[in-house]
Write an enzyme that holds these catalytic residues in place. Structure first.
Site, mmCIF file in Angstrom:
data_model
loop_
_atom_site.group_PDB
_atom_site.id
_atom_site.type_symbol
_atom_site.label_atom_id
_atom_site.label_comp_id
_atom_site.label_asym_id
_atom_site.label_seq_id
_atom_site.Cartn_x
_atom_site.Cartn_y
_atom_site.Cartn_z
ATOM 1 N N HIS A 162 32.288 -83.140 -25.331
ATOM 2 C CA HIS A 162 32.382 -82.442 -24.030
ATOM 3 C C HIS A 162 31.679 -80.869 -24.188
ATOM 4 C CE1 HIS A 162 36.693 -81.148 -25.412
ATOM 5 N NE2 HIS A 162 36.017 -80.449 -26.009
ATOM 6 N N HIS A 186 39.326 -74.258 -23.829
ATOM 7 C CA HIS A 186 38.731 -73.525 -24.959
ATOM 8 C C HIS A 186 38.783 -71.992 -24.713
ATOM 9 C CE1 HIS A 186 36.786 -77.565 -24.719
ATOM 10 N NE2 HIS A 186 36.437 -77.433 -26.099
ATOM 11 N N HIS A 198 32.504 -81.970 -35.956
ATOM 12 C CA HIS A 198 31.700 -80.977 -35.910
ATOM 13 C C HIS A 198 32.505 -79.843 -36.271
ATOM 14 C CE1 HIS A 198 33.963 -80.813 -32.044
ATOM 15 N NE2 HIS A 198 33.466 -79.952 -31.571
ATOM 16 N N GLU A 208 39.673 -82.486 -32.525
ATOM 17 C CA GLU A 208 39.747 -82.882 -31.168
ATOM 18 C C GLU A 208 39.813 -84.354 -30.972
ATOM 19 O OE1 GLU A 208 37.013 -79.595 -29.195
ATOM 20 O OE2 GLU A 208 36.053 -81.518 -29.406
#
Lengths: 280, 117
Positions: free
Chosen positions: A12, A59, A193, A240
């Site tokens: 996303h 976020h 990541h 995540e």
């Protein structure tokens, strides 16, 4: 009763939202990523689900560190995104399904998942980017949505096992909803990541590919990792992956992979896209 | 071993936990305000006054003045909120990654691509 017909996964990343806005579908950098979606859109077109439950993490748009819920569920008639500080386009609103939201909230709290209910909730790129990727025509044929935000911003974040169990309870909640609706569950974010620290840019392709394999065949193996393991193996933001495990927990039927795509790099990330069918 | 030492054992990584959340609260709160265009404009008009308004400490102010991401993290910054600070300057996550790893942006992008092979 409502039926969960499948689970979808997608990264996303905000840059994807900008690439969509700029129509970069054939751009050599973006094409290997965007090419993962047409087979899933064709399946959605054929199956015509009524509702998408979108599991993502906020976020820093709707929630700040003053109050950080571990599990938050939207119960609003519509959801909008907003300025996140770096110029991602604002979009038309997404339709909600407050009755289904409240049913899910009731059932989850009944199963001792004490969620935060949100009658107003802005949704950030974690929600909007996957919705745009899976439903490029969502403005013409609006699908109803229930956003579920799980904290991945501030540790302690919920464990992979807890998120998997949350998903199982979510699946039971949907299965007990007295309405003949077809539901898909989106597990968004990841894969590996890391944006911050001297280890910024860390990607772990073998770990990602293992996760994409086991999420189909042996999710309970993945649920045995700790959140700390995920940070070490998949990077600070690769944690995540707990959002994928929550999605997978909700698929309680016969699960098989109908489509998958993996590409490195999209922005700083190993991007995994999957379509899992959940058959009776 | 303290809980803190067990948590922070991954090289090149600061786990944003309660300790960091306490340390960085003012800094992160300022960065959260940058969701709004008016706040970004107010910061650009007078950085010092804006930092003072959010009660940043000396370490946080110095890190903001230096635009140094590792220093901002050391001062308790959370990357999701710091990204909004970086957004004021139009920096991408590759720019931010290059700065933290001491690489050129091109070298950082090449490093990302190599991990896909």
């Amino acid at each position: 009763m409502a039926r969960i017909i499948g689970g979808l996964t997608s990264s996303h990343i905000p840059a994807i939202g900008n690439a969509i806005a700029r129509n970069l579908f054939e751009d050599p950098y973006w094409k290997p990523f965007f090419d993962g979606f047409p087979p899933i859109r064709a399946w959605l077109d054929e199956k015509q689900p009524d509702v998408a439950i979108v599991i993502y993490n906020d976020h820093g748009l709707n929630f700040f560190l003053d109050k950080m819920p571990t599990f938050a569920i939207g119960a609003a008639p519509e959801y909008r995104n907003d300025d996140e500080g770096w110029g991602i386009p604002t979009l038309p609103s997404f339709a909600g399904d407050p009755r289904l939201s409240w049913h899910i909230i009731e059932q989850l709290v009944g199963e001792e998942f004490d969620v935060c209910s949100c009658q107003e909730m802005t949704v950030d790129h974690g929600f909007t980017v996957p919705m745009q990727l899976f439903w490029d025509d969502w403005q013409k044929k609006p699908i109803r949505t229930v956003p579920i935000s799980i904290n991945t911003v501030q540790h302690p974040i919920p464990s992979p096992a807890r998120c998997y169990k949350f998903g199982q309870a979510l699946g039971r909640a949907i299965a007990s909803y007295p309405s003949d609706q077809k539901v898909v569950i989106l597990g968004t974010g990841g894969l590996s990541h890391q944006l911050d620290g001297q280890r910024a840019g860390f990607i772990n392709k073998p770990f990602d590919l293992m996760c994409m394999d086991k999420i189909v065949s042996d999710p309970e193996l993945l649920a045995r990792y700790t959140a700390h393991d995920l940070v070490r193996e998949a990077g600070a933001q690769g944690a995540e992956f707990i959002l994928w495990l929550a999605m997978r927990g909700a698929l309680q039927g016969h699960v098989q992979k109908l489509h998958g795509n993996y590409h490195v790099p999209i922005s700083n990330t190993g991007a995994g896209t999957m379509l899992l069918e959940n058959a009776d | 071993m303290s809980t803190e030492a067990i948590t922070q054992d991954i090289p090149g990584t600061i786990i944003f936990n309660g300790e960091q959340a306490m340390k960085g609260y003012a800094l992160n709160k300022m960065c959260y305000s940058f969701n709004k265009a008016d706040s970004r404009a107010a910061f650009k008009r007078d950085e010092e006054a804006y930092m003072e308004q959010f009660h940043l400490n000396a370490q946080q102010k110095a890190a903001i003045r230096a635009r140094n991401v590792l220093d901002l993290l050391a001062a308790g910054g959370n990357i999701y909120y710091l990204a909004k600070f970086a957004g004021i300057f139009g920096l991408s996550v590759q720019d931010v990654g290059a700065q933290q790893t001491g690489m050129t942006v091109e070298a950082f992008k090449a490093m990302l691509a190599k991990q896909g092979e």
